[in-house]
Design a protein around this motif. Structure first.
Motif, short mmCIF file in Angstrom:
data_model
loop_
_atom_site.label_atom_id
_atom_site.label_comp_id
_atom_site.label_asym_id
_atom_site.label_seq_id
_atom_site.Cartn_x
_atom_site.Cartn_y
_atom_site.Cartn_z
N LEU A 76 17.20 57.31 39.56
CA LEU A 76 18.49 59.07 40.95
C LEU A 76 19.10 58.31 42.23
O LEU A 76 19.15 58.47 43.24
N LEU A 77 19.66 56.85 42.36
CA LEU A 77 20.15 56.89 43.05
C LEU A 77 21.74 56.50 43.16
O LEU A 77 22.67 56.90 43.40
N GLU A 78 22.47 56.95 41.31
CA GLU A 78 23.68 56.95 41.18
C GLU A 78 23.95 57.75 40.32
O GLU A 78 23.10 57.50 39.15
N ARG A 79 24.29 58.74 39.87
CA ARG A 79 24.60 59.60 38.99
C ARG A 79 25.29 59.31 38.06
O ARG A 79 26.81 58.55 37.82
N PRO A 80 24.91 59.26 36.61
CA PRO A 80 25.36 59.00 35.36
C PRO A 80 26.78 59.81 35.08
O PRO A 80 27.32 60.49 35.37
N THR A 81 27.97 59.73 34.54
CA THR A 81 28.34 59.93 34.08
C THR A 81 28.43 61.24 33.07
O THR A 81 29.21 62.46 33.12
N SER A 82 27.75 61.10 32.57
CA SER A 82 27.06 61.75 31.32
C SER A 82 25.82 61.60 30.99
O SER A 82 24.81 60.44 31.27
N GLY A 83 24.63 62.64 30.70
CA GLY A 83 23.49 62.04 30.37
C GLY A 83 22.37 63.17 30.97
O GLY A 83 22.97 63.48 31.82
N SER A 84 21.36 62.94 31.08
CA SER A 84 20.16 63.45 31.71
C SER A 84 19.17 62.02 31.84
O SER A 84 18.91 61.92 31.26
N VAL A 85 18.38 62.85 32.89
CA VAL A 85 17.32 62.12 33.66
C VAL A 85 16.07 63.04 33.99
O VAL A 85 16.10 63.73 34.74
N HIS A 86 15.21 63.22 33.32
CA HIS A 86 13.18 64.05 33.72
C HIS A 86 12.65 63.19 34.19
O HIS A 86 12.45 62.17 33.59
N LEU A 87 11.87 63.37 35.10
CA LEU A 87 10.29 62.74 35.65
C LEU A 87 9.81 63.97 35.74
O LEU A 87 9.65 64.81 36.83
N ASP A 88 8.70 64.17 35.19
CA ASP A 88 8.03 64.73 34.94
C ASP A 88 8.39 66.16 34.25
O ASP A 88 7.43 66.83 34.80
N GLY A 89 9.34 65.67 33.73
CA GLY A 89 9.65 67.31 33.13
C GLY A 89 10.91 67.68 33.76
O GLY A 89 11.37 69.04 33.41
N VAL A 90 10.91 67.12 34.51
CA VAL A 90 12.01 68.03 35.99
C VAL A 90 13.22 67.73 35.51
O VAL A 90 13.72 66.23 35.14
N SER A 91 14.04 68.06 35.44
CA SER A 91 15.78 67.61 34.93
C SER A 91 16.58 67.13 36.83
O SER A 91 16.58 67.53 37.48
N ALA A 92 16.11 65.96 36.65
CA ALA A 92 16.58 65.20 38.11
C ALA A 92 18.41 65.56 38.97
O ALA A 92 18.38 65.74 39.49
N TRP A 93 18.51 64.94 37.79
CA TRP A 93 20.48 65.02 38.29
C TRP A 93 20.62 66.99 38.44
O TRP A 93 21.79 66.86 39.01
N ASP A 94 20.07 67.92 37.82
CA ASP A 94 20.04 68.73 38.15
C ASP A 94 19.38 69.58 39.56
O ASP A 94 19.97 70.90 40.53
N LEU A 95 19.18 69.11 40.29
CA LEU A 95 18.12 69.09 41.59
C LEU A 95 19.59 68.99 42.32
O LEU A 95 20.41 68.34 42.55
N PRO A 96 19.53 69.82 43.61
CA PRO A 96 20.74 69.36 44.50
C PRO A 96 20.02 68.19 45.49
O PRO A 96 19.07 67.26 45.32
N PRO A 97 20.84 68.06 46.26
CA PRO A 97 20.94 66.47 46.52
C PRO A 97 19.16 65.69 47.07
O PRO A 97 18.65 65.40 47.61
N GLY A 98 19.00 67.30 48.46
CA GLY A 98 17.58 67.06 49.16
C GLY A 98 16.28 67.76 47.50
O GLY A 98 15.58 65.74 48.26
N ALA A 99 16.29 67.99 47.25
CA ALA A 99 15.56 67.81 46.34
C ALA A 99 15.30 66.72 45.26
O ALA A 99 13.48 67.03 44.96
N ARG A 100 15.91 66.64 45.10
CA ARG A 100 16.14 65.22 44.64
C ARG A 100 16.40 64.05 44.95
O ARG A 100 15.26 62.52 44.51
N ALA A 101 16.31 63.45 46.13
CA ALA A 101 15.43 62.77 47.29
C ALA A 101 14.18 62.27 46.96
O ALA A 101 13.67 62.61 47.52
N ASP A 102 13.25 64.07 47.48
CA ASP A 102 12.55 64.31 47.52
C ASP A 102 11.74 64.20 46.58
O ASP A 102 10.27 63.67 46.28
#
Length: 249
Positions: A76-102
């Motif tokens: 979660l340091l650099e957004r991919p051009t496309s695709g998704s990353v889920h952490l414990d079932g949470v779609s991380a790159w769909d979160l706002p920046p603050g929630a993603r950093a948390d």
């Protein structure tokens, strides 16, 4: 008796099996491209990857294969051009920046080749940094004391009990990496990402650091992603994937 016979029959090849564990990290279709002038350079070509709790996954490949670029997307340091990353079932790159950093701070521990310790802080202060980022407002002072005690105990178990107040410049490479590992583990994240953790160390120290990483992974039941260009470093992993030209071979 009839019930027992039915149970025995159910133990055959069609007996129910436990469902597979859900991945703590799941990457789907990760593509990463960069625009260089009028030319688009694609580094990652649709990477799919899963990592489950308690698993040690080695990722090997030559320099320039795309390993670090993939880690930046997974971490979660650099957004991919496309695709998704889920952490414990949470779609991380769909979160706002603050929630993603948390989410990154709580779920991921990072160990880097170059340590990334702050030179003006001592060992304990470096180790508690992730906890201080999450400790704000009421109770922050108490939380800092708890983290200080936890980091001191952890560093002591790592053989640095007499180095707690030393700054990075006063430490060897192996000692710095032990501080970095303590920092990565201080919040008990479920996932540990180690990017070339032995790349700056001699063979003897490298072996000790790998042993420490594997020991903590086993003890904590972590999902460990170990990235290296050295196939021998990945030998202790449960699975090993090879990256070639931005693809998993």
């Amino acid at each position: 008796m009839e019930h027992e016979q039915l149970s025995d029959q159910g133990a055959g090849p069609f007996a129910a099996t436990e469902p597979a564990a859900a991945p703590v990290v799941a990457a789907r279709g990760i593509v990463k491209s960069f625009q260089i002038g009028q030319r688009e350079l694609t580094i990652l070509h649709g990477i799919d990857l899963e990592l489950v709790a308690g698993e040690r996954l080695g990722l090997v490949g030559a320099s320039g294969a795309g390993k670090s670029t993939l880690l930046h997307s997974l971490g979660l340091l650099e957004r991919p051009t496309s695709g998704s990353v889920h952490l414990d079932g949470v779609s991380a790159w769909d979160l706002p920046p603050g929630a993603r950093a948390d989410l990154r701070n709580k779920k991921l521990g990072f160990v880097f080749q170059t340590y990334h310790l702050l030179p003006e802080l001592n060992c304990v202060e470096n180790a508690i940094l992730p906890g201080m980022i999450e400790s704000r407002g009421f109770g922050a002072r108490r939380r800092k004391r708890e983290l200080f005690n936890k980091a001191s105990e952890l560093l002591d178990t790592f053989g640095l009990g007499d180095r707690l107040k030393h700054r990075p410049a006063q430490l060897s490479g192996g000692e710095r990496q032990r501080v970095a590992i303590a920092r990565a583990l201080i919040l008990d994240p479920p996932v540990l990402i180690a990017d070339e953790p032995t790349g700056n160390l001699d063979s003897t120290t490298s072996g000790a650091i790998l042993e420490l990483l594997h020991e903590e992974q086993r003890r904590r039941g972590l999902a460990l992603l170990l990235v290296t260009h050295d196939a021998h470093v990945a030998e202790g992993c449960d699975r090993v994937l090879t990256m070639v030209d931005g693809k998993l071979a």
